[in-house]
Design a protein around this motif. Structure first.
Motif, PDB file in Angstrom:
ATOM      1  N   TRP A 137       0.849  -1.196   0.000  1.00 36.08           N
ATOM      2  CA  TRP A 137       0.000   0.000   0.000  1.00 36.08           C
ATOM      3  C   TRP A 137       0.880   1.240   0.000  1.00 36.08           C
ATOM      4  N   LYS A 176       0.786   5.331   0.030  1.00 35.42           N
ATOM      5  CA  LYS A 176      -0.004   6.525   0.313  1.00 35.42           C
ATOM      6  C   LYS A 176       0.917   7.737   0.337  1.00 35.42           C
ATOM      7  N   ASN A 227      -1.107   7.582  -4.641  1.00 29.92           N
ATOM      8  CA  ASN A 227      -1.738   6.544  -3.829  1.00 29.92           C
ATOM      9  C   ASN A 227      -2.041   5.342  -4.722  1.00 29.92           C
TER      10      ASN A 227
END
Length: 299
Positions: free
Chosen positions: A192, A194, A245
């Motif tokens: 992930w 971000k 993102n």
């Protein structure tokens, strides 16, 4: 002076098999769930403007400079017109013209700009991994290769996910990659990203403990994934302010190499071993270290 210990950038956390929350694993972010629940659109996961799919399609992020960091580079790219998309969505349409076009592209390049090494690979490739701009045709943990243009079309027509993805308001193409039998879903990781940095890592296949993935080894694997993310080819993808993102899927090979699979929107991805609610601090980028979670034995 003795050697100074350098603090690791990865914090490894283990989750017991008995504590796995299977319902939470598949849930998207609360904002996405609310958008889908309240939408009157057909296939809101693909048609809602809340998810900017045009940033995450293969058409948007792929470029030949990524070939050396991918599991396999795409050897065939066929842009789909609306007519072709309509034919694919029609279960009774054999897509004769599309099959002919793909067959020609799978056998030779026909373009002076085509890289010679890719032409040689095409001649050797007998099995293909099939995907469209937004998703692959694989079903479950054991995908099958396509061996002909007709099988490529059959796989797409049999994939509900692919057919539904065609409703997204963006460009669509068919991508064919040389089949790599060494790809093992149990060695895939979701990363992930971000605000342009990695915040969380977990195995893609997260419903069970993976025998090969031991807690003592996890930190080193996490650091290798971070090094891969910081390589020039991947950092270039995130150099665009509009692409900060994403969920990056990678393969950690038995030889210890990290290879890129694809990028997906955070908004449409499940949390896996993370919860978008309980782990909000992580997804807001408020943790100092990258959090890596794996499944461990009950103890």
């Amino acid at each position: 002076m003795g050697n100074l210990l350098i603090p690791s950038r990865v914090c490894v956390e283990t989750v017991s098999e008995s504590d796995l929350d299977f319902d939470e694993m598949t849930k998207c972010s609360p904002e996405t769930m609310e958008t889908i629940a309240s939408s009157s659109l057909d296939n809101p996961a693909y048609t809602s403007e809340a998810i900017e799919w045009d940033k995450y399609t293969l058409d948007a992020w792929y470029h030949p400079g990524l070939d050396h960091v991918m599991i396999s580079p795409p050897l065939v790219i066929k842009e789909l017109s609306q007519t072709y998309i309509t034919q694919l969505q029609d279960s009774s349409d054999p897509c004769v013209d599309l099959v002919k076009s793909l067959k020609a592209r799978m056998s030779w390049c026909g373009s002076k700009s085509c890289i010679e090494t890719k032409d040689l690979l095409k001649q050797k490739t007998k099995e293909w991994f099939v995907r469209t701009s937004m998703c692959s045709t694989k079903i479950g943990a054991h995908p099958k290769p396509a061996t002909s243009a007709k099988e490529v079309i059959d796989q797409i027509k049999s994939s509900r996910r692919c057919l539904e993805s065609f409703s997204a308001r963006t460009s669509h193409s068919i991508y064919l990659f040389p089949w790599n039998s060494r790809c093992d879903i149990s060695r895939e990781f979701r990363v992930w990203v971000k605000f342009g940095r990695v915040v969380a890592i977990a195995p893609y296949f997260c419903a069970v403990k993976l025998d090969w993935l031991r807690p003592d080894d996890a930190e080193g694997i996490g650091l290798k994934i971070l090094e891969f993310f910081e390589s020039d080819a991947i950092k270039e993808a995130f150099s665009n302010d509009n692409f900060q993102n994403a969920v990056m899927d990678v393969l950690y090979t038995e030889g210890g190499a990290v290879k890129l699979i694809e990028f997906n929107p955070v908004e449409s991805s499940g949390g896996g071993l993370f919860s978008f609610k309980r782990d909000a601090r992580i997804f807001r980028g408020e943790e100092e270290k990258v959090v890596m979670r794996i499944v461990a034995d009950d103890s």
